[in-house]
Design a protein around this motif. Structure first.
Motif, PDB file in Angstrom:
ATOM      1  N   ALA A 207       0.819  -1.221   0.000  1.00 25.28           N
ATOM      2  CA  ALA A 207       0.000   0.000   0.000  1.00 25.28           C
ATOM      3  C   ALA A 207       0.844   1.259   0.000  1.00 25.28           C
ATOM      4  CB  ALA A 207      -0.942  -0.006   1.198  1.00 25.28           C
ATOM      5  N   THR A 208       1.905   1.285   0.825  1.00 28.93           N
ATOM      6  CA  THR A 208       2.713   2.506   0.961  1.00 28.93           C
ATOM      7  C   THR A 208       4.014   2.458   0.179  1.00 28.93           C
ATOM      8  OG1 THR A 208       3.877   1.667   2.913  1.00 28.93           O
ATOM      9  CG2 THR A 208       1.781   2.817   3.282  1.00 28.93           C
ATOM     10  N   HIS A 209       4.430   1.256  -0.215  1.00 31.97           N
ATOM     11  CA  HIS A 209       5.700   1.042  -0.924  1.00 31.97           C
ATOM     12  C   HIS A 209       6.909   1.394  -0.063  1.00 31.97           C
ATOM     13  CE1 HIS A 209       3.008   0.604  -4.277  1.00 31.97           C
ATOM     14  NE2 HIS A 209       2.638   1.873  -4.203  1.00 31.97           N
ATOM     15  N   ASN A 210       6.718   1.384   1.243  1.00 29.55           N
ATOM     16  CA  ASN A 210       7.810   1.634   2.171  1.00 29.55           C
ATOM     17  C   ASN A 210       8.440   0.333   2.644  1.00 29.55           C
ATOM     18  OD1 ASN A 210       7.417   4.397   2.053  1.00 29.55           O
ATOM     19  ND2 ASN A 210       6.079   4.447   3.844  1.00 29.55           N
ATOM     20  N   PHE A 211       9.718   0.406   2.963  1.00 26.52           N
ATOM     21  CA  PHE A 211      10.444  -0.753   3.474  1.00 26.52           C
ATOM     22  C   PHE A 211      10.607  -0.627   4.991  1.00 26.52           C
ATOM     23  CE2 PHE A 211      11.450  -0.853  -0.945  1.00 26.52           C
ATOM     24  CZ  PHE A 211      11.761  -2.165  -1.264  1.00 26.52           C
ATOM     25  N   THR A 212      10.388  -1.707   5.687  1.00 18.68           N
ATOM     26  CA  THR A 212      10.593  -1.720   7.136  1.00 18.68           C
ATOM     27  C   THR A 212      12.074  -1.892   7.431  1.00 18.68           C
ATOM     28  OG1 THR A 212       8.398  -2.634   7.567  1.00 18.68           O
ATOM     29  CG2 THR A 212      10.056  -2.914   9.296  1.00 18.68           C
ATOM     30  N   VAL A 213      12.568  -1.091   8.353  1.00 20.99           N
ATOM     31  CA  VAL A 213      13.975  -1.163   8.757  1.00 20.99           C
ATOM     32  C   VAL A 213      14.024  -1.343  10.272  1.00 20.99           C
ATOM     33  CG1 VAL A 213      16.216  -0.016   8.776  1.00 20.99           C
ATOM     34  CG2 VAL A 213      14.641   0.364   6.866  1.00 20.99           C
ATOM     35  N   ARG A 214      14.808  -2.319  10.695  1.00 19.45           N
ATOM     36  CA  ARG A 214      14.945  -2.602  12.128  1.00 19.45           C
ATOM     37  C   ARG A 214      16.386  -2.337  12.543  1.00 19.45           C
ATOM     38  NH1 ARG A 214      13.386  -8.482  13.332  1.00 19.45           N
ATOM     39  NH2 ARG A 214      15.557  -8.841  12.776  1.00 19.45           N
ATOM     40  N   ALA A 215      16.576  -1.497  13.554  1.00 19.41           N
ATOM     41  CA  ALA A 215      17.915  -1.132  14.030  1.00 19.41           C
ATOM     42  C   ALA A 215      18.109  -1.619  15.459  1.00 19.41           C
ATOM     43  CB  ALA A 215      18.102   0.378  13.959  1.00 19.41           C
ATOM     44  N   GLU A 216      19.147  -2.442  15.663  1.00 21.95           N
ATOM     45  CA  GLU A 216      19.466  -2.925  17.007  1.00 21.95           C
ATOM     46  C   GLU A 216      20.268  -1.840  17.729  1.00 21.95           C
ATOM     47  OE1 GLU A 216      18.232  -5.857  17.807  1.00 21.95           O
ATOM     48  OE2 GLU A 216      17.555  -6.299  15.760  1.00 21.95           O
ATOM     49  N   LEU A 217      19.818  -1.457  18.905  1.00 19.48           N
ATOM     50  CA  LEU A 217      20.506  -0.413  19.658  1.00 19.48           C
ATOM     51  C   LEU A 217      21.723  -0.993  20.360  1.00 19.48           C
ATOM     52  CD1 LEU A 217      17.541   1.595  21.197  1.00 19.48           C
ATOM     53  CD2 LEU A 217      18.527   1.700  18.903  1.00 19.48           C
ATOM     54  N   SER A 218      22.858  -0.342  20.190  1.00 18.34           N
ATOM     55  CA  SER A 218      24.098  -0.839  20.787  1.00 18.34           C
ATOM     56  C   SER A 218      24.101  -0.663  22.299  1.00 18.34           C
ATOM     57  CB  SER A 218      25.302  -0.114  20.177  1.00 18.34           C
ATOM     58  OG  SER A 218      25.168   1.293  20.339  1.00 18.34           O
ATOM     59  N   SER A 219      23.292   0.270  22.790  1.00 26.63           N
ATOM     60  CA  SER A 219      23.166   0.496  24.228  1.00 26.63           C
ATOM     61  C   SER A 219      21.748   0.978  24.501  1.00 26.63           C
ATOM     62  CB  SER A 219      24.183   1.530  24.716  1.00 26.63           C
ATOM     63  OG  SER A 219      23.964   2.787  24.087  1.00 26.63           O
ATOM     64  N   VAL A 220      21.393   1.036  25.771  1.00 29.67           N
ATOM     65  CA  VAL A 220      20.054   1.505  26.150  1.00 29.67           C
ATOM     66  C   VAL A 220      20.201   2.773  26.988  1.00 29.67           C
ATOM     67  CG1 VAL A 220      17.895   0.933  27.313  1.00 29.67           C
ATOM     68  CG2 VAL A 220      19.187  -0.861  26.137  1.00 29.67           C
ATOM     69  N   PRO A 221      20.108   3.932  26.345  1.00 23.20           N
ATOM     70  CA  PRO A 221      20.232   5.185  27.094  1.00 23.20           C
ATOM     71  C   PRO A 221      19.098   5.346  28.108  1.00 23.20           C
ATOM     72  CG  PRO A 221      20.457   5.548  24.725  1.00 23.20           C
ATOM     73  CD  PRO A 221      19.938   4.159  24.908  1.00 23.20           C
ATOM     74  N   GLU A 222      19.341   6.148  29.107  1.00 25.60           N
ATOM     75  CA  GLU A 222      18.316   6.413  30.110  1.00 25.60           C
ATOM     76  C   GLU A 222      17.097   7.050  29.456  1.00 25.60           C
ATOM     77  OE1 GLU A 222      17.740   8.977  34.263  1.00 25.60           O
ATOM     78  OE2 GLU A 222      19.667   8.946  33.205  1.00 25.60           O
ATOM     79  N   GLY A 223      15.928   6.546  29.788  1.00 24.66           N
ATOM     80  CA  GLY A 223      14.698   7.098  29.240  1.00 24.66           C
ATOM     81  C   GLY A 223      14.154   6.354  28.044  1.00 24.66           C
ATOM     82  N   PHE A 224      14.893   5.365  27.514  1.00 23.60           N
ATOM     83  CA  PHE A 224      14.410   4.561  26.393  1.00 23.60           C
ATOM     84  C   PHE A 224      13.600   3.385  26.928  1.00 23.60           C
ATOM     85  CE2 PHE A 224      17.086   7.154  24.001  1.00 23.60           C
ATOM     86  CZ  PHE A 224      17.070   6.839  22.655  1.00 23.60           C
ATOM     87  N   TYR A 225      12.345   3.278  26.466  1.00 27.65           N
ATOM     88  CA  TYR A 225      11.486   2.178  26.891  1.00 27.65           C
ATOM     89  C   TYR A 225      10.688   1.652  25.693  1.00 27.65           C
ATOM     90  CZ  TYR A 225      12.481   3.848  31.604  1.00 27.65           C
ATOM     91  OH  TYR A 225      13.117   4.243  32.750  1.00 27.65           O
TER      92      TYR A 225
END
Length: 237
Positions: A207-225
Motif C-alpha cells: 500500500a505505501t511502498h515503504n520498506f521496514t527497517v529494524r535497528a538494534e541499539l548498541s546500548s540503552v540510554p536512560e529514558g528509552f522504553y
C-alpha cells in the motif's frame, strides 16, 4: 541524511504458557513488576505431579531389587553351568532375565526424570530479567498445556523499527547507519544512540511502498522504553 519516525521495541518479549494441566495455586508477580532471571512468577497445583513422582520412585526401587535378584541368580547359574550341572539354555535364560531387569531399571529411571520435569513445570520462572506487562490468569483458574500465563519483556536490549521509502532504501542498505533519538522534557536535552546493526526487510508494503527497517541499539540510554515514539536519522550519503 533522511529522518523518519520510529518505535522502540524490546528484542526479548515472550508470553509464558502452561506446560502441565492444573490450577493456579499462587501468583507472586503482577503487571509492572520488575523480575530477575529465574525468579518464580507463579505456582500451579502439584498434587498430581507429586503422586506420579512417588509412584515412579517406588517403581524404580522395585526394579532395582529385581535387578539385584537377577544378578544373584545369574551368578549362581554361571557357577552351576561351569560345573556342567545345567544346560546352556538355562544360562541363556538367566542372561536374558538379567538384561531385562537392567532395562526395567533404565526405564524406571527415565520415568523418574520425566516425573521430576513435570513437577518442575508447576513452578513458572522468568526466562530473563525484565518487566511483566500482562497477566493472563488468576488464582484458582484451571489451565491446560499452552494456556498463556504471563507476558513480559526485557529492558536490557532494545531496537527501533521504522519505515523508509523505496527512493532511499538502497542508500540505507549501503551505509547501514542510523541515529535513534527521543525527545525528553525540558530542560533535559534529547538523547540518542547510534546503530550500525540494521536490517532492511527484503520487501515493501504493497500500500505505501515503504520498506521496514529494524535497528538494534548498541546500548540503552536512560529514558528509552519499549513502545516509545522516536526519530530515526539515516545516513544516506
Amino acid at each position: 541524511n533522511f529522518d523518519t519516525d520510529a518505535v522502540i521495541e524490546a528484542v526479548h518479549r515472550a508470553t509464558l504458557a502452561a506446560e502441565p494441566t492444573g490450577r493456579i495455586k499462587e501468583i507472586l508477580i503482577d503487571v509492572d513488576d520488575l523480575v530477575t532471571r529465574g525468579e518464580v512468577l507463579l505456582r500451579l497445583s502439584d498434587k498430581e505431579q507429586q503422586a506420579v513422582l512417588a509412584r515412579a520412585v517406588a517403581a524404580q526401587k522395585e526394579a532395582v531389587a529385581r535387578l539385584r535378584q537377577a544378578e544373584s541368580d545369574h551368578t549362581r547359574t554361571e557357577s552351576v553351568f561351569a560345573r556342567k550341572l545345567v544346560a546352556k539354555s538355562a544360562l541363556d535364560k538367566s542372561s536374558a532375565d538379567l538384561k531385562a531387569a537392567q532395562q526395567r531399571v533404565k526405564a524406571a529411571e527415565a520415568d523418574i526424570k520425566k516425573a521430576r520435569e513435570q513437577l518442575e513445570y508447576t513452578v513458572v520462572r522468568a526466562p530473563y530479567a525484565g518487566i511483566v506487562v500482562k497477566r493472563h490468569v488468576n488464582v484458582g483458574e484451571r489451565v491446560r498445556p499452552g494456556t498463556p500465563l504471563m507476558t513480559g519483556f526485557s529492558l536490557a536490549k532494545l531496537r527501533a523499527t521504522s519505515r523508509v521509502p523505496q527512493s532511499v532504501v538502497a542508500a540505507v542498505r549501503k551505509h547501514g547507519e542510523v541515529s535513534i533519538s527521543i525527545d525528553r522534557p525540558q530542560p533535559v536535552a534529547s538523547s540518542s544512540v547510534i546503530s550500525k546493526d540494521i536490517t532492511v526487510y527484503p520487501y515493501a508494503d504493497e500500500a505505501t511502498h515503504n520498506f521496514t527497517v529494524r535497528a538494534e541499539l548498541s546500548s540503552v540510554p536512560e529514558g528509552f522504553y519499549p513502545g516509545m515514539y522516536a526519530k530515526a536519522l539515516f545516513v544516506i550519503g
